[in-house]
Design a protein around this motif. Structure first.
Motif, PDB file in Angstrom:
ATOM      1  N   PRO A 115      -3.265   0.321  -3.777  1.00 29.37           N
ATOM      2  CA  PRO A 115      -4.259   0.054  -2.732  1.00 29.37           C
ATOM      3  C   PRO A 115      -4.552  -1.431  -2.620  1.00 29.37           C
ATOM      4  N   SER A 157       0.830  -1.207   0.000  1.00 27.60           N
ATOM      5  CA  SER A 157       0.000   0.000   0.000  1.00 27.60           C
ATOM      6  C   SER A 157       0.862   1.253   0.000  1.00 27.60           C
ATOM      7  N   ARG A 199      -5.728  -1.864  -7.912  1.00 24.84           N
ATOM      8  CA  ARG A 199      -6.285  -2.279  -6.629  1.00 24.84           C
ATOM      9  C   ARG A 199      -6.184  -3.792  -6.508  1.00 24.84           C
ATOM     10  N   ASN A 209      -5.909  -8.944  -8.455  1.00 19.35           N
ATOM     11  CA  ASN A 209      -5.676  -7.532  -8.739  1.00 19.35           C
ATOM     12  C   ASN A 209      -6.484  -7.090  -9.939  1.00 19.35           C
ATOM     13  N   ASP A 241      -6.824  -4.364  -0.393  1.00 15.43           N
ATOM     14  CA  ASP A 241      -7.845  -4.770   0.569  1.00 15.43           C
ATOM     15  C   ASP A 241      -7.438  -6.108   1.146  1.00 15.43           C
TER      16      ASP A 241
END
Length: 413
Positions: free
Chosen positions: A293, A288, A330, A355, A295
């Motif tokens: 980014p 990150s 992401r 991703n 999760d």
């Protein structure tokens, strides 16, 4: 049977991938034979005034061996060269016009040039030099016996033959160099993949050595201190603990001797505890911070150290690939433990790294010095713990890495 087949000569261009290229030498040889055979007879008889029988014999000896040249060009050269020289000597017995080419008429030049092209495509450089020297020697010797005086036209046989030998020999050597380079590249790629696999196995072995060494050390310490921690141990129990400690020390020493070769000067820093599931969060944070980014769905379950280490390395390689090939995309990382849907086997740890496509397609990979074999390490780790791995691109873009690792030691392979 095999040795006979190996000694059988192959036709020119027999290794070509296209059928028409393989058939080309035969077609050219057939056309030349059909065209030169009657032409030679007509020219030698009508223009040069040679006897019909001699002309026919010379025509057959000079044209028919061109078919043999497709398979055995050197043997064909012996026949054609002798027939050409014999034809030149035979023409000395007749009176022909000065304008006609001697010692080798035009149709003989055409056949000999074609033969030299075949020789250059098959024979080595030393043989080609000897063929040209024989050609030049015979040509120069005949020119001195020219009935109408020596001239530059008489050396066409040597000049054109040498050019044909040079061009075809250069083409053959260029093809050989390209073929060897292609073979070397194939071998190098296979060796690179094999070396990557061996290096990954060595790394896994070192890590497993650390894990096993830790547990063996704990067993040794517990067995050695049992008589001090436990009061009033019977003598036979004390001897049993002593035997356990001794066996553990011997096993630990033997394992270190067997795996010691895997530890060199560059890997001494790996004596620290190996990472597992708790450290995956640090990987996510580092990614990150690098601008991508992520999760993260953690898993608090207790898993074997080998499984936790494999999961950590899989996530590490997957996130590294995202940074290299899809910067800014992401990424979703999730860890979960569940029973198989079909009810077979024990619980499994599911490692999922997905991703999205990058916001802007990169101009090129950020790292150009990688080996390109990161997936080899993933598959090897999954295989060693008896799990399964599914990797591949997604239909809408992006990439998916999914691994299932068994948590029961009975499921390990």
């Amino acid at each position: 049977m095999t040795s006979v087949e190996e000694e059988r000569p192959r036709a020119l261009l027999a290794g070509a991938s296209r059928w028409w290229v393989r058939a080309l030498p035969w077609a050219v040889a057939f056309v030349l034979c059909v065209a030169l055979l009657p032409t030679t007879i007509v020219v030698l008889t009508r223009d040069y005034g040679l006897n019909d029988g001699v002309a026919c014999a010379l025509a057959v000896a000079q044209a028919v061996p061109l078919l043999l040249a497709v398979v055995r060009p050197l043997q064909a050269w012996y026949v054609v060269f002798a027939a050409d020289v014999a034809g030149a000597l035979a023409l000395l017995t007749v009176d022909f016009e000065e304008r006609l080419l001697w010692p080798f008429p035009p149709m003989e030049l055409v056949g000999y040039i074609a033969l030299c092209l075949a020789l250059g495509l098959r024979e080595r450089r030393r043989t080609l030099v000897l063929v040209w020297l024989a050609t030049a020697g015979a040509n120069v010797g005949l020119v001195f016996a020219a009935p109408h005086g020596a001239g530059a036209r008489g050396l066409l046989f040597t000049i054109l033959g040498g050019v044909a030998l040079l061009l075809s020999g250069a083409l053959r050597e260029r093809y050989e160099v390209q073929r060897r380079l292609a073979e070397q590249e194939t071998i190098s790629e296979a060796e690179r993949g094999r070396r990557t696999l061996l290096e990954e196995r060595a790394r896994i072995a070192r890590e497993l050595h650390d894990v096993v060494a830790h547990h063996m050390s704990v067993i040794t310490v517990q067995a050695d201190t049992a008589e001090y921690r436990l009061a009033a141990l019977p003598p036979h129990v004390r001897e049993e603990f002593t035997s356990i400690a001794s066996t553990a020390r011997e096993s630990l020493g033997e394992m270190r001797r067997l795996l010691g070769v895997l530890r060199n000067e560059e890997t001494r820093g790996e004596l620290a505890p190996q990472p597992g599931l708790p450290q995956i969060g640090q990987l996510v944070e580092a990614t990150s911070r690098a601008g991508g980014p992520v999760d993260f769905t953690p898993c608090e379950a207790e898993v074997p150290e080998a499984v936790g280490l494999s999961a950590y390395r899989i996530v590490q390689e997957a996130l590294a690939n995202v940074v290299r090939h899809a910067p800014g995309a992401r990424t979703h990382v999730s860890l979960s433990v569940a029973e198989p849907a079909d009810g077979g086997g024990g619980a499994r740890l599911t490692v999922l790294v997905v991703n999205d496509p990058p916001p802007e397609p990169p101009a090129g990979p950020l790292e150009v010095g990688g080996t390109g074999h990161g997936l080899v390490g993933m598959r090897e780790r999954v295989r060693l713990v008896g799990g399964t791995l599914d990797v591949g691109p997604l239909p809408g873009g992006g990439f998916r890495v999914a691994a299932q690792l068994p948590l029961s030691e009975e499921d390990f392979t």
